[in-house]
Design a protein around this motif. Sequence first.
Motif, PDB file in Angstrom:
ATOM      1  N   ASP A  50       0.824  -1.252   0.038  1.00 15.73           N
ATOM      2  CA  ASP A  50       0.014  -0.094  -0.085  1.00 15.73           C
ATOM      3  C   ASP A  50       0.830   1.251   0.092  1.00 15.73           C
ATOM      4  OD1 ASP A  50       1.114  -0.246   2.497  1.00 15.73           O
ATOM      5  OD2 ASP A  50      -0.814  -0.207   3.657  1.00 15.73           O
ATOM      6  N   ARG A  51       2.165   0.778   0.061  1.00 19.18           N
ATOM      7  CA  ARG A  51       3.117   2.039  -0.094  1.00 19.18           C
ATOM      8  C   ARG A  51       3.062   2.797  -1.326  1.00 19.18           C
ATOM      9  NH1 ARG A  51       5.528   4.984   4.018  1.00 19.18           N
ATOM     10  NH2 ARG A  51       5.725   3.906   5.804  1.00 19.18           N
ATOM     11  N   THR A  52       3.386   4.031  -1.499  1.00 14.30           N
ATOM     12  CA  THR A  52       3.330   4.828  -2.842  1.00 14.30           C
ATOM     13  C   THR A  52       4.905   4.446  -3.363  1.00 14.30           C
ATOM     14  OG1 THR A  52       2.166   6.543  -2.356  1.00 14.30           O
ATOM     15  CG2 THR A  52       3.505   7.233  -4.104  1.00 14.30           C
ATOM     16  N   LEU A  53       5.187   3.900  -4.517  1.00 17.69           N
ATOM     17  CA  LEU A  53       6.509   3.381  -5.255  1.00 17.69           C
ATOM     18  C   LEU A  53       6.314   3.768  -6.767  1.00 17.69           C
ATOM     19  CD1 LEU A  53       6.781  -0.348  -4.031  1.00 17.69           C
ATOM     20  CD2 LEU A  53       7.475   1.593  -2.818  1.00 17.69           C
ATOM     21  N   THR A  54       7.564   3.898  -7.161  1.00 19.28           N
ATOM     22  CA  THR A  54       7.657   4.128  -8.659  1.00 19.28           C
ATOM     23  C   THR A  54       7.637   2.925  -9.425  1.00 19.28           C
ATOM     24  OG1 THR A  54       9.927   4.024  -8.630  1.00 19.28           O
ATOM     25  CG2 THR A  54       9.063   6.150  -8.104  1.00 19.28           C
ATOM     26  N   LYS A  55       7.688   3.209 -10.690  1.00 21.98           N
ATOM     27  CA  LYS A  55       7.585   1.911 -11.580  1.00 21.98           C
ATOM     28  C   LYS A  55       8.933   1.112 -11.287  1.00 21.98           C
ATOM     29  CE  LYS A  55       6.223   1.932 -15.844  1.00 21.98           C
ATOM     30  NZ  LYS A  55       6.084   2.120 -17.140  1.00 21.98           N
ATOM     31  N   ALA A  56      10.090   1.907 -11.044  1.00 20.48           N
ATOM     32  CA  ALA A  56      11.322   1.112 -10.959  1.00 20.48           C
ATOM     33  C   ALA A  56      11.346   0.549  -9.449  1.00 20.48           C
ATOM     34  CB  ALA A  56      12.365   2.436 -10.855  1.00 20.48           C
ATOM     35  N   GLN A  57      10.930   1.037  -8.566  1.00 21.48           N
ATOM     36  CA  GLN A  57      10.875   0.620  -7.343  1.00 21.48           C
ATOM     37  C   GLN A  57      10.009  -0.670  -7.283  1.00 21.48           C
ATOM     38  OE1 GLN A  57       9.660   4.082  -4.960  1.00 21.48           O
ATOM     39  NE2 GLN A  57      11.532   3.995  -3.696  1.00 21.48           N
ATOM     40  N   CYS A  58       8.825  -0.766  -8.040  1.00 19.91           N
ATOM     41  CA  CYS A  58       8.017  -1.648  -8.238  1.00 19.91           C
ATOM     42  C   CYS A  58       8.763  -2.916  -8.947  1.00 19.91           C
ATOM     43  CB  CYS A  58       6.554  -1.761  -9.031  1.00 19.91           C
ATOM     44  SG  CYS A  58       5.463  -0.649  -7.995  1.00 19.91           S
ATOM     45  N   GLY A  59       9.624  -2.779  -9.855  1.00 24.19           N
ATOM     46  CA  GLY A  59      10.324  -3.471 -10.658  1.00 24.19           C
ATOM     47  C   GLY A  59      11.401  -4.318  -9.694  1.00 24.19           C
ATOM     48  N   LYS A  60      11.777  -3.454  -8.754  1.00 26.01           N
ATOM     49  CA  LYS A  60      12.765  -3.911  -7.636  1.00 26.01           C
ATOM     50  C   LYS A  60      12.287  -5.031  -6.472  1.00 26.01           C
ATOM     51  CE  LYS A  60      16.960  -4.324  -5.406  1.00 26.01           C
ATOM     52  NZ  LYS A  60      17.743  -5.180  -6.183  1.00 26.01           N
ATOM     53  N   LEU A  61      10.790  -4.389  -6.331  1.00 29.14           N
ATOM     54  CA  LEU A  61      10.061  -5.349  -5.418  1.00 29.14           C
ATOM     55  C   LEU A  61       9.768  -6.706  -6.209  1.00 29.14           C
ATOM     56  CD1 LEU A  61       8.378  -5.802  -2.768  1.00 29.14           C
ATOM     57  CD2 LEU A  61       6.510  -4.624  -3.834  1.00 29.14           C
ATOM     58  N   ALA A  62       9.541  -6.699  -7.266  1.00 28.93           N
ATOM     59  CA  ALA A  62       9.100  -7.969  -7.968  1.00 28.93           C
ATOM     60  C   ALA A  62      10.371  -8.732  -7.984  1.00 28.93           C
ATOM     61  CB  ALA A  62       8.676  -7.729  -9.644  1.00 28.93           C
ATOM     62  N   ALA A  63      11.678  -8.098  -8.304  1.00 31.39           N
ATOM     63  CA  ALA A  63      12.676  -8.645  -8.105  1.00 31.39           C
ATOM     64  C   ALA A  63      13.311  -9.514  -6.948  1.00 31.39           C
ATOM     65  CB  ALA A  63      13.866  -7.877  -8.702  1.00 31.39           C
ATOM     66  N   VAL A  64      12.938  -8.738  -5.738  1.00 27.45           N
ATOM     67  CA  VAL A  64      13.314  -9.486  -4.756  1.00 27.45           C
ATOM     68  C   VAL A  64      12.422 -10.394  -4.101  1.00 27.45           C
ATOM     69  CG1 VAL A  64      13.416  -8.900  -2.208  1.00 27.45           C
ATOM     70  CG2 VAL A  64      14.546  -7.223  -3.795  1.00 27.45           C
ATOM     71  N   ALA A  65      11.167 -10.241  -4.716  1.00 24.76           N
ATOM     72  CA  ALA A  65      10.006 -11.196  -4.463  1.00 24.76           C
ATOM     73  C   ALA A  65      10.769 -12.931  -5.201  1.00 24.76           C
ATOM     74  CB  ALA A  65       8.856 -11.023  -5.111  1.00 24.76           C
ATOM     75  N   HIS A  66      11.465 -12.573  -6.212  1.00 21.46           N
ATOM     76  CA  HIS A  66      11.904 -13.999  -6.881  1.00 21.46           C
ATOM     77  C   HIS A  66      13.034 -14.634  -5.784  1.00 21.46           C
ATOM     78  CE1 HIS A  66      10.672 -14.449 -10.829  1.00 21.46           C
ATOM     79  NE2 HIS A  66      10.486 -13.106 -10.962  1.00 21.46           N
ATOM     80  N   ASP A  67      13.705 -13.638  -4.936  1.00 22.63           N
ATOM     81  CA  ASP A  67      14.324 -14.383  -3.975  1.00 22.63           C
ATOM     82  C   ASP A  67      13.709 -15.272  -2.916  1.00 22.63           C
ATOM     83  OD1 ASP A  67      16.720 -12.911  -4.949  1.00 22.63           O
ATOM     84  OD2 ASP A  67      16.311 -11.432  -3.324  1.00 22.63           O
ATOM     85  N   GLY A  68      12.401 -14.900  -2.725  1.00 24.54           N
ATOM     86  CA  GLY A  68      11.594 -15.890  -1.901  1.00 24.54           C
ATOM     87  C   GLY A  68      10.961 -17.038  -2.578  1.00 24.54           C
ATOM     88  N   LEU A  69      10.817 -16.943  -3.906  1.00 26.61           N
ATOM     89  CA  LEU A  69      10.365 -17.943  -4.828  1.00 26.61           C
ATOM     90  C   LEU A  69      11.647 -19.045  -4.657  1.00 26.61           C
ATOM     91  CD1 LEU A  69       8.951 -17.638  -8.305  1.00 26.61           C
ATOM     92  CD2 LEU A  69      10.805 -19.471  -7.909  1.00 26.61           C
ATOM     93  N   ALA A  70      12.876 -18.560  -4.978  1.00 25.19           N
ATOM     94  CA  ALA A  70      14.094 -19.214  -4.900  1.00 25.19           C
ATOM     95  C   ALA A  70      14.362 -20.039  -3.573  1.00 25.19           C
ATOM     96  CB  ALA A  70      15.153 -18.706  -5.377  1.00 25.19           C
ATOM     97  N   ARG A  71      13.967 -19.271  -2.361  1.00 30.79           N
ATOM     98  CA  ARG A  71      14.236 -19.913  -1.121  1.00 30.79           C
ATOM     99  C   ARG A  71      13.035 -21.124  -0.988  1.00 30.79           C
ATOM    100  NH1 ARG A  71      13.661 -14.580   2.147  1.00 30.79           N
ATOM    101  NH2 ARG A  71      15.414 -13.304   1.649  1.00 30.79           N
ATOM    102  N   ALA A  72      11.836 -20.843  -1.647  1.00 30.56           N
ATOM    103  CA  ALA A  72      11.068 -22.082  -1.295  1.00 30.56           C
ATOM    104  C   ALA A  72      10.839 -23.022  -2.407  1.00 30.56           C
ATOM    105  CB  ALA A  72       9.504 -21.405  -1.321  1.00 30.56           C
ATOM    106  N   ILE A  73      11.362 -23.047  -3.419  1.00 33.50           N
ATOM    107  CA  ILE A  73      11.511 -23.950  -4.728  1.00 33.50           C
ATOM    108  C   ILE A  73      12.824 -24.119  -5.083  1.00 33.50           C
ATOM    109  CG2 ILE A  73      10.635 -24.467  -6.889  1.00 33.50           C
ATOM    110  CD1 ILE A  73       8.323 -22.397  -6.731  1.00 33.50           C
ATOM    111  N   ARG A  74      13.249 -25.451  -5.230  1.00 30.77           N
ATOM    112  CA  ARG A  74      14.691 -25.527  -5.719  1.00 30.77           C
ATOM    113  C   ARG A  74      14.662 -26.799  -6.719  1.00 30.77           C
ATOM    114  NH1 ARG A  74      18.667 -29.181  -3.376  1.00 30.77           N
ATOM    115  NH2 ARG A  74      20.809 -28.436  -3.865  1.00 30.77           N
TER     116      ARG A  74
END
Length: 367
Positions: free
Chosen positions: A273-297
């Motif tokens: 719910d925070r105000t982010l830019t498109k670039a910051q949203c891209g970074k958030l999506a990228a870091v969420a992939h870290d969570g994906l890789a922690r849970a799936i191998r």
Amino acid sequence: MRAGATNSLMDVAGLRVGHAHRAGGGFLTGTTVVLTPFEGAVAGVDVRGAAPGTRETELLDPRNLVERVHAVVLSGGSAFGLSAACGVMSRLAAAGVGYPVAGGTVPIVPAAVIFDLGRGGTFHATPDATLGTAAYDAALLREDAQGPPAPDGGPRSVAPLGEGAGAAAFQGTAAPAASGSVGAGTGAMAGGLAGGVGTASAVLPDGTTVAALAVVNAVGSVLDPHDGTLAGARYGLPGEFGHLQAPAKAETDAWRPSNTPAFNTTIGVVATDRTLTKAQCGKLAAVAHDGLARAIRPAHTMTDGDTIFALATCAQKTPDHDVFQDVLAAGADVFSRAVAHAILAATGREGAPAYLDVFPSALRKER
């Protein structure tokens, strides 16, 4: 840190979720839609798999024009399933929602798909615009359909509709906060187990909300290789996965998945719910992939199309550097937790057993 009221993507105020699926008659697939507030949400995307099936992702590049999207569609059906987004787009256009242009509006609806072709028996039994419309309509029934959260504090799970439907295809919907074999995750698999949709949320100490919805359809294992626990559950909040324990060694030694998909993909949405830019949203999506890789191998393989969208509803002010760091860290954790909930709530079927069917001792017995 604590989970939101539903431990789902809808804890980010303004977002709505709808699931629609078909089972029987050759079908075992579905579509999930995430609707943003009327004015849209700032969005980004990160594609890590080498075989993605996507639409409108180039618009989310920070260098390009459009700032906000009006829905995100996640679907089964591989590339055929991208047509589900057309049904969502038509509904939004009829409601006057979209990017304003001369003569009307153009809804911006990015989408990503998983490979579940043939899992219901018919290769081309895939989601279409009609199923996208059904998912959109289900999202609008949020207040009526949600119901209470599960007793353990996790998302509610709903068995796939259509069981016992015989030869006829059965179309149905699920509650917006549901996890398991619903919507886009109806025909999903994960390392030989039943896959599905999973959700999780976190409310940070300053009141910021971060949440995720994952559609888990992975060739990689979702298990900790040391003890057979769900890898994503390690990132659970206090008590969230307290009803689980490491399964008996005899069960883990006996587990030999016989039916792992040749093509596979995990897709999803992470939101705040925070105000982010498109670039910051891209970074958030990228870091969420870290969570994906922690849970799936392994993750992000040559036959994966792993894609995560990030949404910012901008209901709260722009975060400073430290708060944004906290949002990113939470984004990875909620995605890991969402993967675990997807597997835990999925309904087993022939060739894709449920986690607790394979490892019944993983469920703690009440004393």
